[in-house]
Write a protein that holds these residues in place. Structure first.
Motif, PDB file in Angstrom:
ATOM      1  N   GLU A  88      35.199  42.401  60.262  1.00  0.00           N
ATOM      2  CA  GLU A  88      34.247  43.766  60.890  1.00  0.00           C
ATOM      3  C   GLU A  88      35.244  45.015  59.597  1.00  0.00           C
ATOM      4  N   SER A  89      36.147  45.374  59.739  1.00  0.00           N
ATOM      5  CA  SER A  89      36.871  46.525  58.567  1.00  0.00           C
ATOM      6  C   SER A  89      36.686  46.059  57.379  1.00  0.00           C
ATOM      7  N   ARG A  90      36.573  44.542  57.150  1.00  0.00           N
ATOM      8  CA  ARG A  90      36.519  44.428  55.614  1.00  0.00           C
ATOM      9  C   ARG A  90      38.345  44.608  55.241  1.00  0.00           C
ATOM     10  N   GLY A  91      39.264  44.539  56.509  1.00  0.00           N
ATOM     11  CA  GLY A  91      40.558  44.678  56.131  1.00  0.00           C
ATOM     12  C   GLY A  91      41.065  43.076  56.293  1.00  0.00           C
ATOM     13  N   LEU A  92      40.708  42.033  55.889  1.00  0.00           N
ATOM     14  CA  LEU A  92      40.724  40.569  55.372  1.00  0.00           C
ATOM     15  C   LEU A  92      42.013  40.598  54.494  1.00  0.00           C
ATOM     16  N   SER A  93      43.174  39.727  54.620  1.00  0.00           N
ATOM     17  CA  SER A  93      43.831  38.815  53.767  1.00  0.00           C
ATOM     18  C   SER A  93      43.060  38.270  53.065  1.00  0.00           C
ATOM     19  N   VAL A  94      43.462  38.015  51.481  1.00  0.00           N
ATOM     20  CA  VAL A  94      42.402  36.419  50.853  1.00  0.00           C
ATOM     21  C   VAL A  94      43.417  35.964  50.432  1.00  0.00           C
ATOM     22  N   MET A  95      43.184  34.609  50.121  1.00  0.00           N
ATOM     23  CA  MET A  95      44.259  33.840  50.055  1.00  0.00           C
ATOM     24  C   MET A  95      43.318  32.949  49.014  1.00  0.00           C
ATOM     25  N   VAL A  96      43.333  32.960  47.436  1.00  0.00           N
ATOM     26  CA  VAL A  96      42.555  32.064  46.297  1.00  0.00           C
ATOM     27  C   VAL A  96      43.133  31.332  45.720  1.00  0.00           C
ATOM     28  N   GLU A 117      38.219  35.150  38.764  1.00  0.00           N
ATOM     29  CA  GLU A 117      37.606  36.918  38.017  1.00  0.00           C
ATOM     30  C   GLU A 117      36.045  36.080  38.448  1.00  0.00           C
ATOM     31  N   ARG A 118      35.226  35.654  38.371  1.00  0.00           N
ATOM     32  CA  ARG A 118      34.038  35.512  38.156  1.00  0.00           C
ATOM     33  C   ARG A 118      33.603  36.703  39.859  1.00  0.00           C
ATOM     34  N   LEU A 119      34.749  35.261  41.150  1.00  0.00           N
ATOM     35  CA  LEU A 119      34.397  36.681  42.092  1.00  0.00           C
ATOM     36  C   LEU A 119      35.186  37.464  42.833  1.00  0.00           C
ATOM     37  N   ALA A 120      35.902  38.124  41.844  1.00  0.00           N
ATOM     38  CA  ALA A 120      36.692  39.610  42.428  1.00  0.00           C
ATOM     39  C   ALA A 120      36.158  40.120  43.841  1.00  0.00           C
ATOM     40  N   PRO A 121      35.170  40.779  43.173  1.00  0.00           N
ATOM     41  CA  PRO A 121      33.893  42.054  43.712  1.00  0.00           C
ATOM     42  C   PRO A 121      33.995  40.886  44.083  1.00  0.00           C
ATOM     43  N   VAL A 122      33.267  40.028  44.828  1.00  0.00           N
ATOM     44  CA  VAL A 122      32.536  39.329  46.151  1.00  0.00           C
ATOM     45  C   VAL A 122      33.471  39.049  47.247  1.00  0.00           C
ATOM     46  N   ALA A 161      35.066  42.745  48.822  1.00  0.00           N
ATOM     47  CA  ALA A 161      33.695  43.619  49.319  1.00  0.00           C
ATOM     48  C   ALA A 161      33.997  43.115  50.387  1.00  0.00           C
ATOM     49  N   MET A 162      34.612  41.715  51.032  1.00  0.00           N
ATOM     50  CA  MET A 162      35.352  41.658  52.080  1.00  0.00           C
ATOM     51  C   MET A 162      37.326  41.733  52.767  1.00  0.00           C
ATOM     52  N   GLY A 163      37.848  41.758  51.454  1.00  0.00           N
ATOM     53  CA  GLY A 163      39.514  42.142  51.770  1.00  0.00           C
ATOM     54  C   GLY A 163      39.932  43.297  51.001  1.00  0.00           C
ATOM     55  N   SER A 164      40.893  43.537  52.066  1.00  0.00           N
ATOM     56  CA  SER A 164      41.849  44.568  51.384  1.00  0.00           C
ATOM     57  C   SER A 164      42.837  43.881  50.584  1.00  0.00           C
ATOM     58  N   THR A 165      43.314  43.269  50.915  1.00  0.00           N
ATOM     59  CA  THR A 165      44.316  42.920  49.991  1.00  0.00           C
ATOM     60  C   THR A 165      43.773  40.891  49.526  1.00  0.00           C
ATOM     61  N   VAL A 166      43.825  41.003  48.518  1.00  0.00           N
ATOM     62  CA  VAL A 166      43.044  40.052  47.435  1.00  0.00           C
ATOM     63  C   VAL A 166      43.901  38.744  46.553  1.00  0.00           C
ATOM     64  N   ARG A 167      44.866  38.077  46.348  1.00  0.00           N
ATOM     65  CA  ARG A 167      45.770  37.777  46.107  1.00  0.00           C
ATOM     66  C   ARG A 167      45.907  36.022  45.615  1.00  0.00           C
ATOM     67  N   HIS A 168      45.174  36.223  44.008  1.00  0.00           N
ATOM     68  CA  HIS A 168      45.477  34.804  43.632  1.00  0.00           C
ATOM     69  C   HIS A 168      46.346  33.694  43.388  1.00  0.00           C
ATOM     70  N   LEU A 169      46.724  32.862  44.325  1.00  0.00           N
ATOM     71  CA  LEU A 169      48.059  32.161  44.478  1.00  0.00           C
ATOM     72  C   LEU A 169      48.800  30.654  43.764  1.00  0.00           C
ATOM     73  N   GLY A 170      46.783  30.762  42.787  1.00  0.00           N
ATOM     74  CA  GLY A 170      47.238  29.680  42.139  1.00  0.00           C
ATOM     75  C   GLY A 170      46.050  28.846  42.124  1.00  0.00           C
ATOM     76  N   PRO A 171      46.372  27.250  41.718  1.00  0.00           N
ATOM     77  CA  PRO A 171      45.200  26.547  41.234  1.00  0.00           C
ATOM     78  C   PRO A 171      44.114  25.717  42.567  1.00  0.00           C
ATOM     79  N   LEU A 172      43.521  25.317  42.717  1.00  0.00           N
ATOM     80  CA  LEU A 172      43.146  25.178  44.160  1.00  0.00           C
ATOM     81  C   LEU A 172      43.624  24.252  44.989  1.00  0.00           C
ATOM     82  N   GLY A 173      43.281  24.751  46.099  1.00  0.00           N
ATOM     83  CA  GLY A 173      44.530  24.099  46.912  1.00  0.00           C
ATOM     84  C   GLY A 173      45.772  25.251  47.486  1.00  0.00           C
TER      85      GLY A 173
END
Length: 312
Positions: A156-164, A172-177, A180-192
């Protein structure tokens, strides 16, 4: 016009998490095409975000958007929406590469050069999501796992932590998406990698809830004032986001709504699967899994996961 203002995003699953996440995308300037098995949920989303377009099938979602975000209980529910005459894949295959708004005009400027991109935001097996990614890649679809933490309040607050987890170009293509939903977005590595990180997150959350439940029961048995005990715990090293967000439930005894015990049990099955794969001992997670299994067996699967206290 900024990309985030013109890009069309499909959204599958409008539960307690999906509803505010989809609204966050609409509020962030994205065109949202939404589908939910219970169609009335899409109407509820449109009341909150009138710009949202309703889709009657996953195929319609794919026809309208080259990027689709899924917030469903687990991978089997997503896989059930891929094939068949109303599935995502036939929608993308029949799209003719147009992307954007399914040929209605005004879609992404680069949609014709981009493959369909499916984003899994729920808690799933890191092993299975990597396998699914390989299967979909052979069919021209890219997959990114981006599980979230923060609960409905964070959504609700757009404050999700997103683990990518995923290919860098897809992320990179998804970054703006995701932003918009989370305040902490981190790319951790390959799929999985995102799902493995979420397993780590849920291991801590589940164990913390069990420990808090034990502490509350101990305080009650010793005749202490639970509210004061929780205040003291929150001010010291035992303080945590779990305690801040969930502490009131121990005082009211209201375990309705919220992240439920059934999902916590599913998450711990994923945690233990990952531990077996990587050869990690997990005695705490094993006990936590068993306690949540007991809650579910007693009919408490829909209780908030603080409800594990009911079996302590």
């Amino acid at each position: 016009m900024d990309t985030s203002e013109r890009q069309t995003i499909g959204f599958l699953g409008l539960g307690p998490m999906g509803m505010p996440m989809a609204q966050a995308l609409a509020d962030g300037g994205f065109r949202v095409v939404a589908w939910n098995r219970t169609a009335s949920k899409v109407g509820q989303l449109q009341e909150r975000a009138p710009s949202v377009t309703a889709a009657h099938t996953p195929r319609e979602v794919a026809r309208g958007a080259r990027t689709v975000v899924a917030m469903l209980p687990d991978l089997p529910q997503l896989e059930a929406l891929l094939d068949g005459p109303d599935g995502l894949l036939v929608g993308w295959e029949g799209d003719g590469g147009r992307g954007g708004d399914g040929g209605s005009g005004g879609g992404e400027a680069t949609g014709s050069q981009e493959p369909p991109l499916l984003v899994v935001t729920s808690t799933v097996s890191p092993v299975r999501v990597a396998e699914l990614g390989s299967e979909l890649r052979s069919r021209g679809v890219r997959l990114v796992d981006a599980p979230v933490s923060g609960g409905p309040g964070g959504a609700e607050s757009r404050g999700l932590s997103v683990m990518v987890g995923g290919d860098p170009d897809d992320v990179e293509r998804l970054a703006p998406v995701l932003a918009a939903m989370g305040s902490t977005v981190r790319h951790l590595g390959p799929l999985g990698a995102g799902s493995l990180t979420k397993a780590c997150n849920q291991a801590v959350v589940g164990a913390t809830l069990v420990a808090l439940g034990e502490a509350v029961r101990l305080a009650q048995a010793g005749g202490l004032d639970v509210a004061t005990v929780l205040e003291v715990l929150g001010g010291g090293l035992a303080g945590s986001a779990v305690l801040r967000q969930k502490g009131e439930r121990y005082l009211t005894g209201d375990f309705s709504g919220g992240g439920n015990c059934r999902n916590q049990l599913k998450d711990h099955s994923i945690i233990l699967e990952a531990g077996r794969r990587y050869g990690v001992r997990q005695p705490v997670s094993e006990v936590t899994r068993d306690l949540y299994a007991e809650v579910v067996e007693r009919g408490g699967g829909d209780l908030d996961h603080t409800g594990v206290i009911t079996v302590l």
